[in-house]
Design an enzyme around this catalytic site. Structure first.
Site, mmCIF file in Angstrom:
data_model
loop_
_atom_site.group_PDB
_atom_site.id
_atom_site.type_symbol
_atom_site.label_atom_id
_atom_site.label_comp_id
_atom_site.label_asym_id
_atom_site.label_seq_id
_atom_site.Cartn_x
_atom_site.Cartn_y
_atom_site.Cartn_z
ATOM 1 N N CYS A 149 -4.214 13.711 -54.725
ATOM 2 C CA CYS A 149 -3.342 12.683 -55.315
ATOM 3 C C CYS A 149 -2.111 13.310 -55.968
ATOM 4 O O CYS A 149 -0.969 12.931 -55.660
ATOM 5 C CB CYS A 149 -4.144 11.850 -56.309
ATOM 6 S SG CYS A 149 -5.198 12.823 -57.414
HETATM 7 N N1 LIG Z 1 -10.019 8.866 -57.297
HETATM 8 C C1 LIG Z 1 -8.857 9.305 -56.820
HETATM 9 O O1 LIG Z 1 -7.769 8.866 -57.270
HETATM 10 C C2 LIG Z 1 -8.821 10.328 -55.727
HETATM 11 C C3 LIG Z 1 -9.965 10.907 -55.223
HETATM 12 N N2 LIG Z 1 -9.871 11.864 -54.230
HETATM 13 C C4 LIG Z 1 -11.057 12.484 -53.678
HETATM 14 O O2 LIG Z 1 -11.785 11.511 -52.929
HETATM 15 C C5 LIG Z 1 -13.180 11.766 -53.025
HETATM 16 C C6 LIG Z 1 -13.870 10.513 -53.598
HETATM 17 O O3 LIG Z 1 -13.343 10.296 -54.902
HETATM 18 P P1 LIG Z 1 -13.728 9.050 -55.793
HETATM 19 O O4 LIG Z 1 -14.050 7.893 -54.946
HETATM 20 O O5 LIG Z 1 -12.709 8.932 -56.830
HETATM 21 O O6 LIG Z 1 -15.077 9.580 -56.471
HETATM 22 P P2 LIG Z 1 -16.306 8.740 -57.010
HETATM 23 O O7 LIG Z 1 -17.015 9.661 -57.938
HETATM 24 O O8 LIG Z 1 -15.863 7.430 -57.509
HETATM 25 O O9 LIG Z 1 -17.186 8.530 -55.707
HETATM 26 C C7 LIG Z 1 -17.792 9.579 -55.026
HETATM 27 C C8 LIG Z 1 -18.696 9.031 -53.932
HETATM 28 O O10 LIG Z 1 -19.383 10.089 -53.290
HETATM 29 C C9 LIG Z 1 -20.804 9.810 -53.243
HETATM 30 N N3 LIG Z 1 -21.531 11.085 -53.366
HETATM 31 C C10 LIG Z 1 -21.814 11.775 -54.499
HETATM 32 N N4 LIG Z 1 -22.454 12.925 -54.200
HETATM 33 C C11 LIG Z 1 -22.562 12.960 -52.851
HETATM 34 C C12 LIG Z 1 -23.135 13.890 -51.926
HETATM 35 N N5 LIG Z 1 -23.704 15.028 -52.354
HETATM 36 N N6 LIG Z 1 -23.074 13.606 -50.616
HETATM 37 C C13 LIG Z 1 -22.511 12.470 -50.168
HETATM 38 N N7 LIG Z 1 -21.949 11.550 -51.000
HETATM 39 C C14 LIG Z 1 -21.981 11.794 -52.313
HETATM 40 C C15 LIG Z 1 -21.022 8.872 -54.409
HETATM 41 O O11 LIG Z 1 -22.003 7.921 -54.315
HETATM 42 P P3 LIG Z 1 -23.524 8.027 -53.937
HETATM 43 O O12 LIG Z 1 -24.113 8.849 -55.041
HETATM 44 O O13 LIG Z 1 -23.936 6.594 -53.930
HETATM 45 O O14 LIG Z 1 -23.585 8.673 -52.605
HETATM 46 C C16 LIG Z 1 -19.729 8.056 -54.406
HETATM 47 O O15 LIG Z 1 -19.789 7.015 -53.454
HETATM 48 C C17 LIG Z 1 -13.344 12.988 -53.917
HETATM 49 O O16 LIG Z 1 -13.432 14.140 -53.132
HETATM 50 C C18 LIG Z 1 -12.054 12.969 -54.728
HETATM 51 O O17 LIG Z 1 -11.743 14.223 -55.215
HETATM 52 C C19 LIG Z 1 -8.675 12.229 -53.688
HETATM 53 C C20 LIG Z 1 -7.517 11.679 -54.147
HETATM 54 C C21 LIG Z 1 -7.501 10.719 -55.237
HETATM 55 C C1 LIG Z 2 -7.587 12.039 -63.611
HETATM 56 C C2 LIG Z 2 -8.403 13.096 -62.908
HETATM 57 O O1 LIG Z 2 -9.350 13.629 -63.457
HETATM 58 N N1 LIG Z 2 -8.036 13.414 -61.677
HETATM 59 C C3 LIG Z 2 -8.739 14.381 -60.904
HETATM 60 C C4 LIG Z 2 -8.281 14.316 -59.484
HETATM 61 C C5 LIG Z 2 -9.329 14.980 -58.659
HETATM 62 C C6 LIG Z 2 -9.259 14.883 -57.220
HETATM 63 O O2 LIG Z 2 -8.791 13.947 -56.651
HETATM 64 O O3 LIG Z 2 -9.840 15.931 -56.666
HETATM 65 P P1 LIG Z 2 -9.579 16.637 -55.270
HETATM 66 O O4 LIG Z 2 -8.266 16.115 -54.775
HETATM 67 O O5 LIG Z 2 -9.532 18.072 -55.579
HETATM 68 O O6 LIG Z 2 -10.680 16.228 -54.393
HETATM 69 C C7 LIG Z 2 -8.529 15.806 -61.447
HETATM 70 O O7 LIG Z 2 -7.508 16.052 -62.069
HETATM 71 O O8 LIG Z 2 -9.362 16.679 -61.178
#
Ligand SMILES: NC(=O)C1=CN([C@@H]2O[C@H](COP(=O)(O)OP(=O)(O)OC[C@H]3O[C@@H](n4cnc5c(N)ncnc54)[C@H](OP(=O)(O)O)[C@@H]3O)[C@@H](O)[C@H]2O)C=CC1
Ligand SMILES: CC(=O)N[C@@H](CCC(=O)OP(=O)(O)O)C(=O)O
Length: 345
Positions: A149
């Site tokens: 992000c």
């Molecule tokens: N939030 C954001 O703004 C952004 C997030 N990302 C990346 O996108 C990905 C998802 O982020 P986000 O949705 O925010 O995170 P969340 O913590 O909200 O969701 C993570 C998801 O992964 C599942 N999960 C957890 N452990 C495992 C595992 N070992 N194997 C498979 N699934 C698993 C969880 O649910 P369950 O336990 O039900 O499987 C849940 O559905 C991350 O890699 C994050 O860094 C990237 C850019 C921006």
């Molecule tokens: C607000 C906040 O905590 N943001 C997260 C964004 C993490 C993320 O998106 O992680 P990857 O892109 O590395 O999967 C952080 O700064 O670590």
């Protein structure tokens, strides 16, 4: 085309569900979780009633690749590295939202993520999907690594000035702020209401895992670029990222010239909007949309530029850009399913 979402109980996952449920070319076929099986997605998220009637299912890569054309991985870093090779069967295309496949050098991944890196063949195959700057490779990709992000906002802001050699690629400072949904749905002290509300904090000083990702891309654009200073702060809002970048100009340039460079560079990119000279975007102005809005300024006293870039972290910073990339991978219109405008106020 049939699409699956793995990690459907997370914030990235439900944003993908929202976009895929309203997409003209993809059908949301199935949703997966590592912790829940045969549980309605609406149990966790009642707002999905009549939008996603699907049950969450246990992750079964063989079944997924037999049934689906596209798989979106919205799982934590570490989990994607293990899952993605198993999903590249039967011509299935994989779009990974985690940090696992972004860094080409596995030692960098180990150092910054403190986890086991993905295997070399997967890392080699993964195409970095900063869409506006890598369209031709994205169109051919079967394994897509969606940018982080913060890197999305920072790199879209820096790209025109770096590519035109308007700024010095040494000594760049990126000051970044994110809303709490950037940390995902998991609970922690940092995102506890009483700790975060009415507060503003810096975190991961000089240790953020997005530092090597931004530096890797800057080196591809200018191989003389040196390490950046990158600071991240937590804003007491739900969605939104702002990066404010400072860099030294190579030769004196007026604000009007810099602004013209940005306007010309992005004139054909629907999702990047350059603000009129002298105006700067706020995070609310892109909330819920796939836009990245940019404002630029020149300080003639210091010879420095200021570049302000805003995105919605869950859209252009995650699910929105993932759909934008998938559209290109499958030969669809780049904006398909992404024409939703910002929600304001
Ligand atoms: N939030 C954001 O703004 C952004 C997030 N990302 C990346 O996108 C990905 C998802 O982020 P986000 O949705 O925010 O995170 P969340 O913590 O909200 O969701 C993570 C998801 O992964 C599942 N999960 C957890 N452990 C495992 C595992 N070992 N194997 C498979 N699934 C698993 C969880 O649910 P369950 O336990 O039900 O499987 C849940 O559905 C991350 O890699 C994050 O860094 C990237 C850019 C921006
Ligand atoms: C607000 C906040 O905590 N943001 C997260 C964004 C993490 C993320 O998106 O992680 P990857 O892109 O590395 O999967 C952080 O700064 O670590």
């Amino acid at each position: 085309m049939k699409a699956a979402v793995i990690g459907a109980t997370g914030y990235g996952g439900i944003e993908l569900i929202r976009l895929l449920s309203n997409h003209p070319n993809f059908t949301l076929h199935s949703v997966y979780s590592s912790s829940k099986d045969q549980v309605p997605a609406t149990d966790d998220y009642p707002h999905l009633k009549d939008i996603c009637p699907l049950p969450l299912m246990k992750i079964d890569p063989e079944k997924i690749t037999n049934e689906c054309d596209a798989v979106f991985l919205a799982v934590p870093s570490g989990a994607s590295a293990a899952l993605s090779p198993k999903l590249l069967e039967n011509n299935t295309k994989v779009i990974d939202l985690s940090g696992d496949l972004r860094l080409k050098d596995p030692e960098h991944y180990e150092k910054w993520y403190k986890k086991e890196p993905a295997g070399p063949s997967v890392l080699e195959q993964a195409v970095y999907g900063l869409t506006e700057w890598n369209r031709e490779a994205v169109k051919k990709a079967t394994l897509l690594s969606n940018p982080g992000c913060y890197p999305t906002a920072a790199l879209l802001g820096l790209a025109p000035a770096i590519q035109a050699e308007a700024i010095d690629s040494t000594g760049i400072i990126i000051d970044a702020k994110s809303g709490v949904s950037g940390a995902g749905r998991g609970l922690s002290l940092a995102v506890h209401f009483a700790e975060m509300n009415d507060n503003f904090k810096i975190y991961k000083v000089n240790q953020h895992q997005h530092i090597p990702e931004i530096e890797q891309q800057l080196r591809l654009w200018d191989n003389s670029s040196s390490p950046i200073t990158f600071s991240t702060h937590l804003l007491p809002i739900t969605r939104g990222i702002m990066t404010t970048t400072y860099a030294q100009m190579k030769q004196p340039m007026t604000a009007a010239e810099l602004h013209q460079l940005y306007e010309e560079t992005y004139q054909n990119d629907f999702f990047v909007r350059v603000r009129p000279l002298g105006e700067f975007p706020g995070v609310k102005e892109v909330a819920g949309s796939n836009f990245c809005d940019i404002g630029v300024a020149v300080d003639e006293r210091t010879n420095r530029v200021t570049i302000v870039s805003v995105i919605d972290n869950l859209m252009k910073g995650a699910a929105g850009q993932a759909i934008q990339n998938a559209n290109l991978m499958f030969g669809f219109e780049e904006t398909a399913g992404l024409r939703g405008f910002p929600i304001y106020p």
